[in-house]
Scaffold this motif. Structure first.
Motif, mmCIF file in Angstrom:
data_model
loop_
_atom_site.group_PDB
_atom_site.id
_atom_site.type_symbol
_atom_site.label_atom_id
_atom_site.label_comp_id
_atom_site.label_asym_id
_atom_site.label_seq_id
_atom_site.Cartn_x
_atom_site.Cartn_y
_atom_site.Cartn_z
ATOM 1 N N HIS A 18 -41.808 75.859 25.619
ATOM 2 C CA HIS A 18 -41.886 74.485 26.120
ATOM 3 C C HIS A 18 -40.673 73.636 25.805
ATOM 4 C CE1 HIS A 18 -45.980 75.515 26.974
ATOM 5 N NE2 HIS A 18 -46.247 75.769 25.693
ATOM 6 N N ASP A 43 -45.059 75.551 33.133
ATOM 7 C CA ASP A 43 -44.575 75.180 34.462
ATOM 8 C C ASP A 43 -44.190 76.423 35.263
ATOM 9 O OD1 ASP A 43 -42.229 75.966 33.376
ATOM 10 O OD2 ASP A 43 -41.239 74.006 33.491
ATOM 11 N N PRO A 48 -48.384 70.998 33.969
ATOM 12 C CA PRO A 48 -48.606 70.915 32.531
ATOM 13 C C PRO A 48 -48.818 72.302 31.923
ATOM 14 C CG PRO A 48 -50.537 70.177 33.715
ATOM 15 C CD PRO A 48 -49.490 70.431 34.732
ATOM 16 N N TYR A 80 -45.142 63.775 32.308
ATOM 17 C CA TYR A 80 -46.338 64.503 32.770
ATOM 18 C C TYR A 80 -46.379 65.954 32.321
ATOM 19 C CZ TYR A 80 -46.777 60.427 35.769
ATOM 20 O OH TYR A 80 -46.882 59.161 36.215
ATOM 21 N N LYS A 81 -45.745 66.221 31.156
ATOM 22 C CA LYS A 81 -45.840 67.568 30.616
ATOM 23 C C LYS A 81 -46.884 67.537 29.519
ATOM 24 C CE LYS A 81 -42.485 69.182 33.029
ATOM 25 N NZ LYS A 81 -42.664 70.213 34.050
ATOM 26 N N ARG A 82 -47.783 68.437 29.587
ATOM 27 C CA ARG A 82 -48.794 68.545 28.535
ATOM 28 C C ARG A 82 -48.801 69.984 28.082
ATOM 29 N NH1 ARG A 82 -53.595 67.090 31.639
ATOM 30 N NH2 ARG A 82 -54.785 67.450 29.754
ATOM 31 N N ASN A 119 -39.168 71.287 28.291
ATOM 32 C CA ASN A 119 -40.021 70.284 28.929
ATOM 33 C C ASN A 119 -40.608 69.240 27.993
ATOM 34 O OD1 ASN A 119 -39.705 71.457 31.456
ATOM 35 N ND2 ASN A 119 -41.301 72.961 31.012
ATOM 36 N N LYS A 156 -51.767 62.000 28.906
ATOM 37 C CA LYS A 156 -51.172 61.759 30.203
ATOM 38 C C LYS A 156 -49.886 62.556 30.379
ATOM 39 C CE LYS A 156 -50.522 57.427 32.047
ATOM 40 N NZ LYS A 156 -50.328 55.977 31.859
ATOM 41 N N GLY A 157 -49.337 62.987 29.258
ATOM 42 C CA GLY A 157 -48.027 63.664 29.318
ATOM 43 C C GLY A 157 -46.890 62.673 29.427
ATOM 44 N N ASP A 177 -52.417 75.139 36.653
ATOM 45 C CA ASP A 177 -51.221 75.249 35.814
ATOM 46 C C ASP A 177 -50.824 76.703 35.674
ATOM 47 O OD1 ASP A 177 -52.326 76.393 33.202
ATOM 48 O OD2 ASP A 177 -53.634 74.627 33.562
ATOM 49 N N ASN A 218 -49.551 61.398 18.263
ATOM 50 C CA ASN A 218 -49.452 62.848 18.478
ATOM 51 C C ASN A 218 -49.887 63.617 17.244
ATOM 52 O OD1 ASN A 218 -48.661 62.664 21.069
ATOM 53 N ND2 ASN A 218 -46.497 63.183 20.726
#
Lengths: 136, 595
Positions: free
Chosen positions: B543, A70, A67, B551-553, B546, B561-562, A38, B503
């Motif tokens: 962030h 980016d 993740p 699939y963003k963590r 996004n 899993k995002g 990442d 969350n």
């Protein structure tokens, strides 16, 4: 070549990383490969290199979708460190995204050398390395 | 319709009617005035005529009184020669019917009678001392003349036929020495005069009456002096019960539809200039007064007013016809106008309705457009998801396959083969995730219902053991003052709330009292559910773009899993709801769901 040159692979696809490393190793043993899954880790690596005045990678292959941080996020952080970097660094976006908006966005970053779409074959890799090291 | 026509008609006609009534009255008055005037004039002329006749009689008789008769006058014997030229005079004056001399005892000593128009004959003498005119005549003083009543001539006590109305004029006579020797009595014929009086230009009724209102002559009757031979209708009182007043004075008046003119014959004139025939020295003595009366009868009045009535009647008839048709036309016009306005209004209403419909359609289209945009975005997202996320493992697989093909050492092959399994697994995971996302996109089957937010939160709470255990310090707080019910898919909302709560639990701060707060409210008339926590939060600058992507963590140490927020956003947008985020690192995160 006296010393090993290094490159940086940033991608969350571990299989991709494995395949790239393997391919490059098959091509030459003079390249040291650092890979991260990442942007965050990659930024950390670059900043440590800068701090410790180590050699920075000449070529960075950067994925967009990752993740934690980016590709764009990495580029934003990289800009902050840029002033301390004297070396020429070739940054390539390597993405499976053929989306117009991503390509357009990439064009706005002057730090970027090119936008590459996966997969990258040996010929292309050879071209990139030739360009990076001959230009020195 | 009929009622309103009548109303308009009445409104138009009443003034016309009033005007015509006024005209009628004023014309009637004018007519009456004219008739009165005319009658008055006519009466005056006749009175004057009668007075002149009477004066002529008086003067005529007076003449005989001024002659110097011989002493012991005997006109039939020794003085016949004296008398003969006078006899010619007597014969010439055709008004003379009888001419007599009477001595102081009432004995006639001369009597001449007219037998035909041009001949006079001497007749046997009579004694007339019993007669009033003789008595009154003998009582006359010098300068006095007596005029008797007008009466029908009688012979030997019987009324002579045909009736012969006469008036007797009496004057004293004197001999040469001035000694009174008797009287002269002249019977004047009244027929001609009375006939003249009866002459009339119009249908007025003319009466000559005496003091007692006995009729001497009248245009109503053929015969004069009816009271002398008849018992009925001999007096004005008999005919008209209402003439009693006003008879004493010269007057013209209108009463009970009669126009009366009363004028007295005046023989005692003081104004000598009015007549050349009068003589101031003479005094006329009469046993009665004569009165001329003229009447316009109601029937005559009616007859003379008839043209006015007819004219006005005709005028009113035409006015009624005209105004009635005018009223009808006006009303019809008004109705048409009303109809027109009504139609206009209806059209207007229709237009307004159409416009409303159009606006509604517009809104519908705008909404639709908005939904299509979202949908487009979702599809684009889906496209990217498939192309990008599927492309990567497939490319990798192709690369691995190529390597396997090239690899000659079996030792290296065993290293490559497990990579294929890895690719397969990631493709399978991706397929699962995509299928979940496609279910959301394909929202035709979503059931919308009135969801109670409190019940739903309580239900979701039970999914997490952290919230159930007392010793684990995580609390769910609900503030639902603004609203409790919302129209939404219960399934989606449950999933959204589950993800958010998950969350909040996952990213809470360690060793700190943690909570999630659900609060209902309104923003721009829309229901809003804000979900806040005091978790670790995140850097939106880094962030922000996004956050809701697949699939963003953002937190390395915490599994995931995002996919959670990506699904949350997709599920909300599928039903036109929105989600925004506000977050600060180490302070907390607030999501706002806008329905």
């Amino acid at each position: 070549m006296d010393k090993k040159t290094n490159i940086l692979l940033v991608d969350d696809d571990e299989l991709y990383l494995y395949l790239m490393e393997r391919t490059i190793k098959e091509m030459t043993h003079n390249i040291e490969i650092n890979s991260f899954t990442d942007g965050e880790q990659a930024v950390e690596f670059v900043s440590i290199c800068t701090k410790e005045k180590k050699d920075l990678p000449k070529v960075i292959f950067l994925d967009i979708n990752m993740p934690f941080l980016d590709g764009w996020g990495f580029l934003a952080e990289f800009r902050k460190l840029k002033s301390k970097i004297r070396q020429q660094i070739n940054i390539y976006i390597v993405s499976s995204s053929v989306r117009e908006s991503d390509i357009k966005k990439a064009a706005e970053y002057e730090e970027l050398t090119d936008y590459l779409i996966k997969p990258i074959d040996r010929k292309k890799l050879a071209g990139i390395f030739t360009r990076a090291y001959n230009g020195e | 319709m009929r009622k309103r026509v009548f109303k308009i008609f009445a409104f138009l006609y009443i003034p016309v009617f009033i005007l015509s009534l006024y005209l009628l009255l004023s014309q009637k008055e004018e007519k009456t005035r004219l008739l009165s005037e005319y009658q008055k004039k006519d009466t005056s002329i006749k009175r004057k005529y009668l007075e002149d006749q009477f004066y002529s009689f008086v003067n005529n008789t007076q003449y005989w009184s001024t002659l110097n008769y011989p002493i012991n006058f005997a006109p039939l014997n020794e003085h016949s020669s004296f008398m003969s030229p006078y006899l010619e005079i007597i014969r010439g004056i055709t008004d003379y019917d009888q001419f007599r001399f009477l001595d102081l005892e009432g004995n006639e000593f001369f009597r001449a009678e007219r037998t035909r128009v041009n001949s006079v004959e001497l007749r046997p003498l009579q004694n007339k001392i019993e007669h009033n005119y003789v008595k009154n005549g003998l009582a006359l003083k010098p300068g006095q003349i007596y005029l008797s009543q007008i009466s029908l001539n009688r012979e030997n006590g019987k009324i002579e036929k045909p009736h012969k109305p006469v008036i007797r004029a009496v004057s004293p006579i004197y001999d040469r020495t001035g000694k009174k020797m008797g009287i002269v009595v002249i019977n004047f014929k009244m027929k001609r005069i009375l006939d003249y009086l009866k002459l009339r230009a119009s249908d007025n009724n003319i009466f000559l009456i005496d003091n007692n209102q006995n009729i001497i002559t009248s245009s109503k009757y053929q015969e004069d002096l009816p009271y002398e031979f008849a018992t009925k209708n001999t007096s004005l009182k008999d005919i008209y019960t209402s003439t009693d007043n006003g008879i004493q004075l010269d007057t013209t008046y209108f009463k009970n539809n009669h126009i009366w003119t009363i004028q007295h014959i005046n023989l005692r004139k003081t104004d000598s200039s009015s007549s050349t025939l009068s003589d101031d020295s003479l005094e006329v003595v009469t046993p009665t007064n004569w009165i001329l009366a003229q009447e316009v009868s109601p029937s005559m009045l009616r007859a003379s007013l008839l043209p006015i009535y007819e004219g006005l009647g005709l005028f009113n008839f035409f006015a009624i016809v005209l105004l009635a048709s005018l009223a009808y036309a006006l009303q019809k016009n008004r109705l048409q106008k009303e109809l027109f306005y009504k139609e206009l209004e209806e059209k207007n209403k229709l237009l307004t309705k159409n416009r409303d419909q159009l606006l509604e359609n517009n809104l519908f289209i705008t909404n639709m457009n908005h939904r299509l945009e979202i949908r487009n975005e979702q599809l684009s997202e889906f496209n990217y998801l498939v192309s990008h996320n599927l492309r990567a493992p497939v490319t990798s697989m192709a690369a691995v396959m190529e390597m396997i093909n090239k690899e000659k050492e079996p030792k290296n092959l065993t290293m490559l083969l497990p990579k294929l399994g890895q690719v397969t697994k990631s493709i399978m995971n991706l397929t699962e995730d995509i299928s979940e996302y496609v279910t959301i996109l394909d929202n035709r089957e979503i059931k919308i219902s009135d969801v109670n937010i409190i019940d739903l939160i309580e239900e979701v709470k039970k999914d997490f053991t952290e919230t159930l255990l007392d010793n684990d310090s995580f609390e769910v707080i609900i503030k639902s003052d603004a609203w409790q019910q919302v129209l939404f898919s219960k399934f989606y909302l449950r999933s959204v709330l589950h993800n958010l709560m998950s969350n909040a639990i996952k990213y809470r701060q360690k060793n700190v009292y943690s909570y999630i707060l659900f609060e209902t409210g309104y923003e721009d008339n829309k229901k809003v559910l804000s979900v806040s926590d005091n978790g670790i939060g995140l850097d939106l600058k880094k962030h922000g773009d996004n956050l809701f992507k697949l699939y963003k963590r953002f937190h390395r140490n915490i599994s995931g899993k995002g996919m959670g927020l990506f699904l949350v956003k997709s599920q909300l947008e599928a039903l036109d709801a929105k989600i925004t985020i506000n977050s600060k690192e180490n302070v907390g995160t607030t999501f706002k769901i806008i329905f």
